[in-house]
Design an enzyme around this catalytic site. Structure first.
Site, PDB file in Angstrom:
ATOM      1  N   ASN A  38      -1.039  -7.593 -16.245  1.00 10.98           N
ATOM      2  CA  ASN A  38      -1.442  -6.859 -17.450  1.00 10.98           C
ATOM      3  C   ASN A  38      -0.748  -7.385 -18.709  1.00 10.98           C
ATOM      4  O   ASN A  38       0.472  -7.383 -18.810  1.00 10.98           O
ATOM      5  CB  ASN A  38      -1.096  -5.380 -17.255  1.00 10.98           C
ATOM      6  CG  ASN A  38      -1.902  -4.474 -18.154  1.00 10.98           C
ATOM      7  OD1 ASN A  38      -2.394  -4.877 -19.195  1.00 10.98           O
ATOM      8  ND2 ASN A  38      -2.041  -3.222 -17.738  1.00 10.98           N
ATOM      9  N   HIS A 123      -4.082  10.616 -12.161  1.00 14.65           N
ATOM     10  CA  HIS A 123      -3.327  10.939 -13.362  1.00 14.65           C
ATOM     11  C   HIS A 123      -3.990  12.047 -14.171  1.00 14.65           C
ATOM     12  O   HIS A 123      -5.041  11.839 -14.786  1.00 14.65           O
ATOM     13  CB  HIS A 123      -3.208   9.709 -14.251  1.00 14.65           C
ATOM     14  CG  HIS A 123      -2.450   8.586 -13.646  1.00 14.65           C
ATOM     15  ND1 HIS A 123      -1.986   7.514 -14.378  1.00 14.65           N
ATOM     16  CD2 HIS A 123      -2.048   8.352 -12.370  1.00 14.65           C
ATOM     17  CE1 HIS A 123      -1.348   6.673 -13.582  1.00 14.65           C
ATOM     18  NE2 HIS A 123      -1.375   7.165 -12.355  1.00 14.65           N
ATOM     19  N   ASP A 210       5.903  10.567 -14.046  1.00 15.89           N
ATOM     20  CA  ASP A 210       6.353   9.215 -14.383  1.00 15.89           C
ATOM     21  C   ASP A 210       7.225   9.262 -15.628  1.00 15.89           C
ATOM     22  O   ASP A 210       6.782   9.706 -16.687  1.00 15.89           O
ATOM     23  CB  ASP A 210       5.128   8.323 -14.624  1.00 15.89           C
ATOM     24  CG  ASP A 210       5.498   6.861 -14.814  1.00 15.89           C
ATOM     25  OD1 ASP A 210       6.700   6.534 -14.790  1.00 15.89           O
ATOM     26  OD2 ASP A 210       4.580   6.037 -14.984  1.00 15.89           O
ATOM     27  N   HIS A 212       8.743   6.440 -16.775  1.00 12.29           N
ATOM     28  CA  HIS A 212       8.449   5.139 -17.402  1.00 12.29           C
ATOM     29  C   HIS A 212       9.696   4.436 -17.922  1.00 12.29           C
ATOM     30  O   HIS A 212       9.690   3.884 -19.031  1.00 12.29           O
ATOM     31  CB  HIS A 212       7.428   5.292 -18.527  1.00 12.29           C
ATOM     32  CG  HIS A 212       6.112   4.642 -18.206  1.00 12.29           C
ATOM     33  ND1 HIS A 212       5.973   3.297 -18.032  1.00 12.29           N
ATOM     34  CD2 HIS A 212       4.880   5.163 -18.023  1.00 12.29           C
ATOM     35  CE1 HIS A 212       4.713   3.014 -17.758  1.00 12.29           C
ATOM     36  NE2 HIS A 212       4.039   4.129 -17.726  1.00 12.29           N
ATOM     37  N   HIS A 312       1.934   1.016  -6.585  1.00 17.13           N
ATOM     38  CA  HIS A 312       1.268   1.026  -7.887  1.00 17.13           C
ATOM     39  C   HIS A 312      -0.229   0.786  -7.695  1.00 17.13           C
ATOM     40  O   HIS A 312      -0.635  -0.019  -6.854  1.00 17.13           O
ATOM     41  CB  HIS A 312       1.881  -0.100  -8.721  1.00 17.13           C
ATOM     42  CG  HIS A 312       1.335  -0.257 -10.091  1.00 17.13           C
ATOM     43  ND1 HIS A 312       1.394   0.726 -11.051  1.00 17.13           N
ATOM     44  CD2 HIS A 312       0.744  -1.326 -10.693  1.00 17.13           C
ATOM     45  CE1 HIS A 312       0.866   0.286 -12.174  1.00 17.13           C
ATOM     46  NE2 HIS A 312       0.458  -0.960 -11.979  1.00 17.13           N
ATOM     47  N   ASP A 316      -5.170  -1.855 -13.900  1.00 15.30           N
ATOM     48  CA  ASP A 316      -4.985  -3.302 -14.029  1.00 15.30           C
ATOM     49  C   ASP A 316      -4.892  -3.995 -12.674  1.00 15.30           C
ATOM     50  O   ASP A 316      -4.687  -5.207 -12.621  1.00 15.30           O
ATOM     51  CB  ASP A 316      -3.752  -3.618 -14.881  1.00 15.30           C
ATOM     52  CG  ASP A 316      -2.477  -3.025 -14.305  1.00 15.30           C
ATOM     53  OD1 ASP A 316      -2.549  -1.965 -13.681  1.00 15.30           O
ATOM     54  OD2 ASP A 316      -1.399  -3.618 -14.505  1.00 15.30           O
TER      55      ASP A 316
END
Length: 402
Positions: A38, A123, A210, A212, A312, A316
């Protein structure tokens, strides 16, 4: 004996950009590998086209392990996301060929099923708490048994984690969008909306969140302690993984499970995290961690330390990667959960076949190989579009971890 005759690289943007490797043997069997990184897609495409593809011609496609070692050790400059994504694409394509040659879906070559289906989460998000709660309800009504919850922090201005259309796609601008970030505001707000989710919907499903990479170790420890009562399945990437000792400090302060690994690319990147039991879920994925061959090694190491998988699975990852991950998820004994965000409708035109969703789980194709094909004619309608992930900036203007 069959040999590799062609290795072609395709770049197309059916709703978002994917890099696809197609290997063809002298017997006419084709295999697909995903090479999408990505925001750096063209770097991997060039690496594959200019440096890797010429090395494959004439090799025996059945020698998957040997080719993996050749590409990894033979380059001298090892690891890194560009190299490992390219190796992943070759490895995945060779497993696809192996399955087609054997007349079996790939999971059968990995030892067969360890489960009936692959539990997934998606999500839910919102610009405020009511919108988030409505989105959680939508996913539960669709049959999901696990949901990730994110909401925009009020009065900060960023849209971190918030879906703008049908799918959550953070890489949506031609140049990186710069978004503001306020850690203290997040630490005050995020626990309240996770509590609101549990208050409205109860504990009959898995709830994930998440972070991040945006907290220091002590901030992550504070957050994990604060949300223990909501029973998170995990808090994801609470702090940057470069400092793996940081996770020991988090462990000392909270029992909230930790998931790490989507930006890590090899077994050596996660070795300490796994062997010292600093995480509960390893999130490495087939497209960035060396393909099926190397990801299986990571998962097998994790199994020895009761660390489960949680790969994951953002948009992407092309349908090729998603399928490869699901085949491996189905086989490994220490599977935990698989991220699943779906793909743009245009992607189904370019990548027919693949996994199916029902009752909160993904199911692989029973076709030989990975069960995904590549339609060049359809792909030609979707030329490359440059897109980048956002960049986070603190309120003082300095760059923050994404």
């Amino acid at each position: 004996m069959s040999k590799i005759e062609h290795a072609e690289v395709f770049v197309a943007s059916p709703g978002r950009t994917f890099v696809t490797l197609r290997i063809t043997t002298t017997d006419g069997v084709t295999g697909l590998g995903d090479a999408t990184l990505n925001g750096r897609e063209l770097a991997v495409a060039a690496y594959l086209r200019d440096h890797v593809a010429p090395l494959l011609i004439g090799k025996d496609p059945a020698r998957i392990e040997d080719i993996w070692q050749y590409l990894y050790k033979g380059a001298y400059w090892r690891r890194g996301p560009v190299t490992m994504t390219a190796v992943s694409a070759v490895d995945t394509a060779l497993w696809d060929i192996k399955g087609k040659t054997a007349g079996l879906p790939v999971y059968q070559l990995l030892g067969g099923r360890s489960r009936d289906g692959v539990l997934v989460y998606s999500h839910a998000s919102g610009t405020d708490v009511p919108a988030l709660l409505d989105d959680v309800e939508r996913f539960l009504e669709l049959g999901y048994k696990a949901v990730r919850a994110q909401a925009a922090v009020p009065d900060v201005g960023g849209t971190y984690g918030v879906r703008k259309g049908r799918l959550y796609e953070p890489a949506a601008t031609a140049l990186p969008q710069e978004q503001p970030w306020d850690t203290e505001a997040y630490l005050r707000f995020a626990p309240t909306y996770l509590e609101a989710v549990r208050e409205r919907f109860g504990f009959g499903f898995h709830l994930l969140h998440d972070v991040h990479h945006r907290l220091t170790p002590m901030e992550a420890a504070r957050f994990g302690k604060r949300v223990e009562d909501v029973g998170l399945m995990w808090m994801e990437d609470p702090t940057p993984a470069e400092n793996q000792e940081a996770f020991r400090l988090i462990r000392q302060h909270t029992t909230t499970p930790v998931a790490v690994g989507e930006v890590l690319t090899s077994i050596w990147d996660v070795q300490q995290l796994i062997t010292e039991q600093l995480i509960d879920y390893v999130r490495t994925t087939v497209v960035h961690a060396g393909g099926i061959t190397h990801l299986r090694r990571i998962f097998d190491l994790a199994a020895l330390y009761q660390v489960r998988t949680g790969s994951h699975g953002a948009t992407d990852l092309s349908p090729v990667s998603l399928s490869a991950n699901v085949h491996l998820d189905l086989a490994v004994p220490n599977f935990g959960i698989q991220e699943y965000m779906g793909h743009p409708e245009e992607a189904a035109e370019v990548f027919p076949g693949g996994v199916t969703f029902s009752d909160g789980m993904l199911h692989p194709s029973e076709e030989p190989g990975l069960g995904v094909e590549y339609d060049e004619t359809a792909a030609a309608r979707f030329p490359y579009e440059q897109r980048y992930l956002p960049v986070a900036r603190r309120l003082d203007g300095s760059v923050h971890d994404w």
